[in-house]
Design a protein around this motif. Sequence first.
Motif, PDB file in Angstrom:
ATOM      1  N   GLN A 121      -1.151   3.959  -8.717  1.00 19.71           N
ATOM      2  CA  GLN A 121      -1.776   4.930  -7.938  1.00 19.71           C
ATOM      3  C   GLN A 121      -2.371   4.316  -6.622  1.00 19.71           C
ATOM      4  N   TYR A 122      -2.371   2.913  -6.569  1.00 17.62           N
ATOM      5  CA  TYR A 122      -2.814   2.160  -5.526  1.00 17.62           C
ATOM      6  C   TYR A 122      -1.563   1.597  -4.508  1.00 17.62           C
ATOM      7  N   ILE A 123      -0.389   1.137  -5.515  1.00 18.27           N
ATOM      8  CA  ILE A 123       0.571   0.446  -4.853  1.00 18.27           C
ATOM      9  C   ILE A 123       1.950   1.112  -5.019  1.00 18.27           C
ATOM     10  N   SER A 124       2.780   0.901  -4.116  1.00 20.40           N
ATOM     11  CA  SER A 124       4.169   1.550  -4.105  1.00 20.40           C
ATOM     12  C   SER A 124       5.085   0.340  -4.693  1.00 20.40           C
ATOM     13  N   VAL A 125       5.405   0.844  -5.793  1.00 20.94           N
ATOM     14  CA  VAL A 125       6.275  -0.001  -6.502  1.00 20.94           C
ATOM     15  C   VAL A 125       7.710  -0.262  -5.721  1.00 20.94           C
ATOM     16  N   GLU A 126       8.029   0.642  -5.140  1.00 21.16           N
ATOM     17  CA  GLU A 126       9.406   0.722  -4.295  1.00 21.16           C
ATOM     18  C   GLU A 126       9.097  -0.446  -3.328  1.00 21.16           C
ATOM     19  N   LYS A 127       7.841  -0.439  -2.687  1.00 23.00           N
ATOM     20  CA  LYS A 127       7.627  -1.475  -1.619  1.00 23.00           C
ATOM     21  C   LYS A 127       7.649  -2.803  -2.313  1.00 23.00           C
ATOM     22  N   ALA A 128       7.099  -2.831  -3.396  1.00 24.92           N
ATOM     23  CA  ALA A 128       6.798  -4.367  -4.025  1.00 24.92           C
ATOM     24  C   ALA A 128       8.210  -4.688  -4.528  1.00 24.92           C
ATOM     25  N   VAL A 129       9.030  -4.251  -5.170  1.00 24.78           N
ATOM     26  CA  VAL A 129      10.613  -4.418  -5.217  1.00 24.78           C
ATOM     27  C   VAL A 129      11.102  -4.638  -3.874  1.00 24.78           C
ATOM     28  N   ALA A 154       5.887 -16.355  -8.495  1.00 22.54           N
ATOM     29  CA  ALA A 154       5.406 -15.569  -9.510  1.00 22.54           C
ATOM     30  C   ALA A 154       6.649 -15.080 -10.128  1.00 22.54           C
ATOM     31  N   ASP A 155       6.324 -14.768 -11.493  1.00 17.39           N
ATOM     32  CA  ASP A 155       7.221 -14.103 -12.335  1.00 17.39           C
ATOM     33  C   ASP A 155       7.131 -12.694 -12.175  1.00 17.39           C
ATOM     34  N   ILE A 156       7.746 -12.043 -11.122  1.00 13.94           N
ATOM     35  CA  ILE A 156       7.866 -10.661 -10.766  1.00 13.94           C
ATOM     36  C   ILE A 156       8.473  -9.811 -11.997  1.00 13.94           C
ATOM     37  N   PRO A 157       9.468 -10.157 -12.564  1.00  9.76           N
ATOM     38  CA  PRO A 157       9.746  -9.387 -13.820  1.00  9.76           C
ATOM     39  C   PRO A 157       8.865  -9.075 -14.872  1.00  9.76           C
ATOM     40  N   CYS A 158       7.998 -10.100 -15.285  1.00 12.03           N
ATOM     41  CA  CYS A 158       6.952 -10.245 -16.191  1.00 12.03           C
ATOM     42  C   CYS A 158       6.008  -9.330 -15.598  1.00 12.03           C
ATOM     43  N   LEU A 159       5.303  -9.813 -14.415  1.00  8.60           N
ATOM     44  CA  LEU A 159       4.361  -8.747 -13.780  1.00  8.60           C
ATOM     45  C   LEU A 159       4.652  -7.164 -13.976  1.00  8.60           C
ATOM     46  N   CYS A 160       6.155  -6.922 -13.579  1.00 15.11           N
ATOM     47  CA  CYS A 160       6.605  -5.479 -13.870  1.00 15.11           C
ATOM     48  C   CYS A 160       6.173  -4.815 -14.860  1.00 15.11           C
ATOM     49  N   LYS A 161       6.171  -5.685 -16.192  1.00 20.36           N
ATOM     50  CA  LYS A 161       6.174  -5.221 -17.559  1.00 20.36           C
ATOM     51  C   LYS A 161       4.719  -4.428 -17.598  1.00 20.36           C
ATOM     52  N   SER A 183      16.673  -2.496 -14.348  1.00 17.41           N
ATOM     53  CA  SER A 183      15.589  -2.902 -15.024  1.00 17.41           C
ATOM     54  C   SER A 183      14.412  -1.921 -14.580  1.00 17.41           C
ATOM     55  N   LYS A 184      13.154  -1.822 -15.346  1.00 21.74           N
ATOM     56  CA  LYS A 184      12.034  -1.252 -14.759  1.00 21.74           C
ATOM     57  C   LYS A 184      10.797  -2.104 -14.285  1.00 21.74           C
ATOM     58  N   CYS A 185      10.372  -1.555 -13.250  1.00 19.94           N
ATOM     59  CA  CYS A 185       9.025  -2.105 -12.571  1.00 19.94           C
ATOM     60  C   CYS A 185       7.978  -1.186 -12.909  1.00 19.94           C
ATOM     61  N   GLY A 186       7.250  -1.239 -13.731  1.00 24.88           N
ATOM     62  CA  GLY A 186       6.121  -0.050 -13.756  1.00 24.88           C
ATOM     63  C   GLY A 186       7.123   1.261 -14.345  1.00 24.88           C
ATOM     64  N   SER A 187       6.942   2.262 -13.404  1.00 20.79           N
ATOM     65  CA  SER A 187       7.724   3.297 -13.772  1.00 20.79           C
ATOM     66  C   SER A 187       8.902   3.434 -12.994  1.00 20.79           C
ATOM     67  N   ARG A 227       0.882  -1.276   0.102  1.00 18.97           N
ATOM     68  CA  ARG A 227      -0.019  -0.101  -0.120  1.00 18.97           C
ATOM     69  C   ARG A 227       0.765   1.257   0.044  1.00 18.97           C
ATOM     70  N   LYS A 228       0.241   2.199  -0.540  1.00 19.88           N
ATOM     71  CA  LYS A 228       1.229   3.507  -0.883  1.00 19.88           C
ATOM     72  C   LYS A 228       1.430   4.141   0.702  1.00 19.88           C
ATOM     73  N   ALA A 229       0.140   4.124   1.412  1.00 18.47           N
ATOM     74  CA  ALA A 229       0.453   4.846   2.682  1.00 18.47           C
ATOM     75  C   ALA A 229       0.969   3.609   3.698  1.00 18.47           C
ATOM     76  N   GLY A 230       1.844   4.323   4.753  1.00 17.40           N
ATOM     77  CA  GLY A 230       2.113   3.310   5.668  1.00 17.40           C
ATOM     78  C   GLY A 230       3.850   3.282   5.461  1.00 17.40           C
ATOM     79  N   PRO A 231       4.324   2.872   6.355  1.00 18.13           N
ATOM     80  CA  PRO A 231       5.722   2.228   6.553  1.00 18.13           C
ATOM     81  C   PRO A 231       6.118   1.049   5.460  1.00 18.13           C
ATOM     82  N   LYS A 232       7.399   1.015   5.349  1.00 18.54           N
ATOM     83  CA  LYS A 232       7.864  -0.238   4.756  1.00 18.54           C
ATOM     84  C   LYS A 232       7.800  -1.364   5.733  1.00 18.54           C
ATOM     85  N   MET A 233       7.383  -2.488   5.312  1.00 20.26           N
ATOM     86  CA  MET A 233       7.104  -3.644   6.482  1.00 20.26           C
ATOM     87  C   MET A 233       7.877  -4.815   5.765  1.00 20.26           C
TER      88      MET A 233
END
Length: 115
Positions: A85-93, A70-77, A107-111, A51-57
């Motif tokens: 708008q809803y998730i923090s890609v930095e937190k997902a990475v 999951a194939d995270i690099p594929c999902l990143c595309k 490499s890129k994951c979204g923007s 989630r965008k809100a809140g600390p990195k956990m």
Amino acid sequence: MAILGMRFTALTVVLAMACVFTSFQNDNLMAYGQCEGDITSIISQCAKYVRKAGPKMRPSKDCCGVARNADIPCLCKYLTKDIEQYISVEKAVYIAQTCGVALQHGSKCGSYTIP
């Protein structure tokens, strides 16, 4: 009261993801389906960590289990500005890396560019 709050949060995440998925064009949705992993499990197990809100956990064992399958690099595309708008890609990475998922630096994951 805490249960009501958790239900509202879960419902919000599910509705947000439903909106995002319906905004995909048919070609993107078909391509997204080519990625390995169960997106429903990823959402249910990892949503609170990206989630965008809140600390990195630190992610749970269950979240790491589905992330590793999951194939995270594929999902990143297929991460769009709408999804971002809803998730923090930095937190997902961060979650992917914490769970031992190898991601190529630069490499890129979204923007987001993976450091």
